[in-house]
Scaffold this motif. Structure first.
Motif, PDB file in Angstrom:
ATOM      1  N   ALA A  18      13.880  12.916  16.306  1.00  9.21           N
ATOM      2  CA  ALA A  18      14.070  14.350  16.077  1.00  9.21           C
ATOM      3  C   ALA A  18      12.912  15.068  15.397  1.00  9.21           C
ATOM      4  O   ALA A  18      12.698  16.257  15.649  1.00  9.21           O
ATOM      5  CB  ALA A  18      15.345  14.566  15.256  1.00  9.21           C
ATOM      6  N   GLY A  19      12.166  14.389  14.528  1.00 16.11           N
ATOM      7  CA  GLY A  19      11.177  15.087  13.701  1.00 16.11           C
ATOM      8  C   GLY A  19      10.128  15.846  14.492  1.00 16.11           C
ATOM      9  O   GLY A  19      10.010  17.071  14.387  1.00 16.11           O
ATOM     10  N   TYR A  20       9.357  15.134  15.289  1.00 15.55           N
ATOM     11  CA  TYR A  20       8.277  15.777  16.041  1.00 15.55           C
ATOM     12  C   TYR A  20       8.809  16.719  17.119  1.00 15.55           C
ATOM     13  O   TYR A  20       8.241  17.796  17.349  1.00 15.55           O
ATOM     14  CB  TYR A  20       7.362  14.724  16.673  1.00 15.55           C
ATOM     15  CG  TYR A  20       6.507  14.010  15.658  1.00 15.55           C
ATOM     16  CD1 TYR A  20       5.360  14.604  15.143  1.00 15.55           C
ATOM     17  CD2 TYR A  20       6.863  12.744  15.191  1.00 15.55           C
ATOM     18  CE1 TYR A  20       4.583  13.959  14.192  1.00 15.55           C
ATOM     19  CE2 TYR A  20       6.095  12.090  14.247  1.00 15.55           C
ATOM     20  CZ  TYR A  20       4.958  12.698  13.746  1.00 15.55           C
ATOM     21  OH  TYR A  20       4.199  12.070  12.795  1.00 15.55           O
ATOM     22  N   THR A  21       9.883  16.321  17.776  1.00 18.95           N
ATOM     23  CA  THR A  21      10.422  17.172  18.843  1.00 18.95           C
ATOM     24  C   THR A  21      10.999  18.466  18.276  1.00 18.95           C
ATOM     25  O   THR A  21      10.829  19.536  18.871  1.00 18.95           O
ATOM     26  CB  THR A  21      11.496  16.418  19.645  1.00 18.95           C
ATOM     27  OG1 THR A  21      12.485  15.892  18.752  1.00 18.95           O
ATOM     28  CG2 THR A  21      10.887  15.260  20.421  1.00 18.95           C
ATOM     29  N   PHE A  22      11.663  18.386  17.132  1.00 16.52           N
ATOM     30  CA  PHE A  22      12.244  19.587  16.534  1.00 16.52           C
ATOM     31  C   PHE A  22      11.146  20.527  16.034  1.00 16.52           C
ATOM     32  O   PHE A  22      11.247  21.750  16.192  1.00 16.52           O
ATOM     33  CB  PHE A  22      13.178  19.203  15.389  1.00 16.52           C
ATOM     34  CG  PHE A  22      14.017  20.348  14.890  1.00 16.52           C
ATOM     35  CD1 PHE A  22      14.988  20.921  15.701  1.00 16.52           C
ATOM     36  CD2 PHE A  22      13.836  20.862  13.621  1.00 16.52           C
ATOM     37  CE1 PHE A  22      15.763  21.985  15.248  1.00 16.52           C
ATOM     38  CE2 PHE A  22      14.600  21.924  13.152  1.00 16.52           C
ATOM     39  CZ  PHE A  22      15.571  22.479  13.976  1.00 16.52           C
TER      40      PHE A  22
ATOM     41  N   LEU B  51      19.066  17.068  10.076  1.00 20.84           N
ATOM     42  CA  LEU B  51      20.165  17.672  10.827  1.00 20.84           C
ATOM     43  C   LEU B  51      20.772  16.685  11.813  1.00 20.84           C
ATOM     44  O   LEU B  51      22.000  16.629  11.971  1.00 20.84           O
ATOM     45  CB  LEU B  51      19.671  18.923  11.559  1.00 20.84           C
ATOM     46  CG  LEU B  51      19.323  20.118  10.667  1.00 20.84           C
ATOM     47  CD1 LEU B  51      18.658  21.223  11.477  1.00 20.84           C
ATOM     48  CD2 LEU B  51      20.578  20.655   9.966  1.00 20.84           C
ATOM     49  N   ILE B  52      19.934  15.897  12.474  1.00 17.01           N
ATOM     50  CA  ILE B  52      20.457  14.898  13.411  1.00 17.01           C
ATOM     51  C   ILE B  52      21.126  13.753  12.661  1.00 17.01           C
ATOM     52  O   ILE B  52      22.157  13.222  13.099  1.00 17.01           O
ATOM     53  CB  ILE B  52      19.333  14.371  14.320  1.00 17.01           C
ATOM     54  CG1 ILE B  52      18.744  15.500  15.155  1.00 17.01           C
ATOM     55  CG2 ILE B  52      19.851  13.260  15.224  1.00 17.01           C
ATOM     56  CD1 ILE B  52      19.752  16.214  16.044  1.00 17.01           C
TER      57      ILE B  52
ATOM     58  N   THR C 284       5.919  20.612   8.112  1.00 18.12           N
ATOM     59  CA  THR C 284       6.556  19.430   7.541  1.00 18.12           C
ATOM     60  C   THR C 284       8.026  19.695   7.238  1.00 18.12           C
ATOM     61  O   THR C 284       8.895  18.849   7.497  1.00 18.12           O
ATOM     62  CB  THR C 284       5.837  19.002   6.243  1.00 18.12           C
ATOM     63  OG1 THR C 284       4.446  18.811   6.511  1.00 18.12           O
ATOM     64  CG2 THR C 284       6.431  17.719   5.680  1.00 18.12           C
ATOM     65  N   LEU C 285       8.311  20.876   6.687  1.00 17.54           N
ATOM     66  CA  LEU C 285       9.693  21.244   6.377  1.00 17.54           C
ATOM     67  C   LEU C 285      10.556  21.212   7.639  1.00 17.54           C
ATOM     68  O   LEU C 285      11.669  20.667   7.629  1.00 17.54           O
ATOM     69  CB  LEU C 285       9.731  22.644   5.772  1.00 17.54           C
ATOM     70  CG  LEU C 285      11.121  23.249   5.548  1.00 17.54           C
ATOM     71  CD1 LEU C 285      11.839  22.533   4.406  1.00 17.54           C
ATOM     72  CD2 LEU C 285      11.026  24.741   5.264  1.00 17.54           C
ATOM     73  N   ILE C 286      10.056  21.787   8.728  1.00 17.29           N
ATOM     74  CA  ILE C 286      10.815  21.802   9.972  1.00 17.29           C
ATOM     75  C   ILE C 286      10.969  20.389  10.517  1.00 17.29           C
ATOM     76  O   ILE C 286      12.052  20.003  10.979  1.00 17.29           O
ATOM     77  CB  ILE C 286      10.112  22.706  11.004  1.00 17.29           C
ATOM     78  CG1 ILE C 286       9.994  24.146  10.472  1.00 17.29           C
ATOM     79  CG2 ILE C 286      10.877  22.694  12.316  1.00 17.29           C
ATOM     80  CD1 ILE C 286      11.313  24.795  10.130  1.00 17.29           C
ATOM     81  N   HIS C 287       9.914  19.607  10.451  1.00 11.32           N
ATOM     82  CA  HIS C 287       9.951  18.212  10.917  1.00 11.32           C
ATOM     83  C   HIS C 287      11.035  17.417  10.182  1.00 11.32           C
ATOM     84  O   HIS C 287      11.889  16.773  10.805  1.00 11.32           O
ATOM     85  CB  HIS C 287       8.575  17.581  10.683  1.00 11.32           C
ATOM     86  CG  HIS C 287       8.477  16.137  11.054  1.00 11.32           C
ATOM     87  ND1 HIS C 287       7.702  15.691  12.093  1.00 11.32           N
ATOM     88  CD2 HIS C 287       9.035  15.012  10.502  1.00 11.32           C
ATOM     89  CE1 HIS C 287       7.803  14.371  12.186  1.00 11.32           C
ATOM     90  NE2 HIS C 287       8.601  13.942  11.213  1.00 11.32           N
ATOM     91  N   GLU C 288      10.998  17.472   8.849  1.00 12.34           N
ATOM     92  CA  GLU C 288      11.972  16.707   8.063  1.00 12.34           C
ATOM     93  C   GLU C 288      13.387  17.261   8.224  1.00 12.34           C
ATOM     94  O   GLU C 288      14.360  16.504   8.211  1.00 12.34           O
ATOM     95  CB  GLU C 288      11.565  16.691   6.590  1.00 12.34           C
ATOM     96  CG  GLU C 288      10.188  16.096   6.308  1.00 12.34           C
ATOM     97  CD  GLU C 288      10.014  14.673   6.817  1.00 12.34           C
ATOM     98  OE1 GLU C 288      11.030  13.966   6.980  1.00 12.34           O
ATOM     99  OE2 GLU C 288       8.859  14.270   7.063  1.00 12.34           O
ATOM    100  N   SER C 289      13.507  18.561   8.389  1.00 16.49           N
ATOM    101  CA  SER C 289      14.826  19.164   8.623  1.00 16.49           C
ATOM    102  C   SER C 289      15.409  18.689   9.939  1.00 16.49           C
ATOM    103  O   SER C 289      16.625  18.507  10.060  1.00 16.49           O
ATOM    104  CB  SER C 289      14.725  20.692   8.618  1.00 16.49           C
ATOM    105  OG  SER C 289      14.328  21.174   7.354  1.00 16.49           O
TER     106      SER C 289
ATOM    107  N   PHE D 254      16.389  27.613   2.230  1.00  8.09           N
ATOM    108  CA  PHE D 254      17.518  27.543   1.300  1.00  8.09           C
ATOM    109  C   PHE D 254      18.404  26.330   1.561  1.00  8.09           C
ATOM    110  O   PHE D 254      18.971  25.759   0.624  1.00  8.09           O
ATOM    111  CB  PHE D 254      18.327  28.835   1.355  1.00  8.09           C
ATOM    112  CG  PHE D 254      17.660  29.988   0.660  1.00  8.09           C
ATOM    113  CD1 PHE D 254      17.427  29.949  -0.706  1.00  8.09           C
ATOM    114  CD2 PHE D 254      17.235  31.103   1.360  1.00  8.09           C
ATOM    115  CE1 PHE D 254      16.797  30.988  -1.361  1.00  8.09           C
ATOM    116  CE2 PHE D 254      16.597  32.152   0.725  1.00  8.09           C
ATOM    117  CZ  PHE D 254      16.375  32.100  -0.645  1.00  8.09           C
ATOM    118  N   LEU D 255      18.530  25.913   2.813  1.00  7.01           N
ATOM    119  CA  LEU D 255      19.284  24.704   3.133  1.00  7.01           C
ATOM    120  C   LEU D 255      18.674  23.499   2.424  1.00  7.01           C
ATOM    121  O   LEU D 255      19.383  22.686   1.812  1.00  7.01           O
ATOM    122  CB  LEU D 255      19.287  24.483   4.648  1.00  7.01           C
ATOM    123  CG  LEU D 255      20.053  23.260   5.166  1.00  7.01           C
ATOM    124  CD1 LEU D 255      21.550  23.418   4.935  1.00  7.01           C
ATOM    125  CD2 LEU D 255      19.778  23.046   6.654  1.00  7.01           C
ATOM    126  N   ASN D 256      17.352  23.392   2.492  1.00  4.25           N
ATOM    127  CA  ASN D 256      16.672  22.272   1.840  1.00  4.25           C
ATOM    128  C   ASN D 256      16.703  22.395   0.321  1.00  4.25           C
ATOM    129  O   ASN D 256      16.867  21.398  -0.384  1.00  4.25           O
ATOM    130  CB  ASN D 256      15.220  22.190   2.329  1.00  4.25           C
ATOM    131  CG  ASN D 256      15.092  21.482   3.653  1.00  4.25           C
ATOM    132  OD1 ASN D 256      14.897  20.282   3.706  1.00  4.25           O
ATOM    133  ND2 ASN D 256      15.221  22.236   4.734  1.00  4.25           N
TER     134      ASN D 256
END
Length: 226
Positions: free
Chosen positions: A83-87, A46-47, A37-42, A116-118
């Motif tokens: 971006a969410g699912y693809t990232f 980012l985009i 989830t963290l990567i998805h939302e990030s 840390f970015l989040n």
């Protein structure tokens, strides 16, 4: 050599099966799934920065998340929704690629970077902050105290969770796009932007997840064996 390959094959299969089972365990499963989830939302965030701003990200106890952003252009909204699912799928692939090439420390650094970015810029809800701090503590302890064997096995476990959950979550959005399009999240957002039916976007999310899954396993598995 055949014995070594069989042993590695069994070990690799074990991590994937264990990851699949783990994400379905009550409470614990939701906790570990938040890495995806963290990567998805990030990915959304980012985009979104290229054509607007990110207000905040929330990470919830049920493993769901939400990114709140403002977009100034149609193209910005389109790529942010895409971006969410693809990232998330790409990062699962990249994790196995880095593990296969023995870049374990780099993978830890990348995951810590997202955490840390989040924590510094985006996540403000209490559970989200708790999750980021607790996961960061595990990674830092891994870097400082963990043995190489423990570190490597834990990273394979985390990569397996990311891979399995990226495919599962993409399938879920695909299924929702078929049976309940208005509840299909990013697929519905893209439908509003493009006027293309939600099942088309649901299919795209699921197919790209399978593609990244296949190549992630192929790159990681064969390089780990060699």
């Amino acid at each position: 050599m055949s014995f070594v390959r069989d042993k590695l094959s069994s070990k690799f299969f074990f991590f994937l099966v264990f990851a699949f089972l783990l994400i379905h365990v009550p409470i614990i499963g939701n906790y570990v799934k938040i890495i995806n989830t963290l990567i998805h939302e990030s990915g959304h965030a980012l985009i979104a920065l290229f054509s607007g701003n990110v207000e905040r990200i929330s990470l919830f106890m049920n493993s769901e998340g939400a990114t709140y952003s403002n977009q100034s252009t149609w193209i910005g909204s389109f790529f942010t929704s895409l971006a969410g699912y693809t990232f998330a799928s790409f990062m699962a692939f990249l994790s196995f690629l880095l593990i296969g090439r023995k870049y374990h420390i780099l993978l830890i650094d990348i995951l810590l970077g997202f955490i840390f970015l989040n924590l510094i810029f985006w996540v403000r809800n209490p559970y989200g902050i708790f999750w980021l701090c607790s996961f960061a503590a595990v990674f830092l302890l891994l870097l400082i105290k963990g043995s190489k064997g423990l570190r490597d096995h834990l990273l394979i476990m985390i990569a397996s969770i990311m891979l399995v959950d990226s495919v599962q979550s993409s399938y879920e959005i695909f299924y929702l796009s078929l049976v309940e399009p208005h509840a299909a999240g990013d697929a519905e957002n893209l439908t509003q932007l493009t006027h293309m039916p939600a099942p088309i976007w649901g299919s795209f999310f699921f197919l790209q997840a399978l593609w990244f899954c296949y190549y992630g396993l192929k790159r990681g598995y064969y390089k780990i064996q060699n």
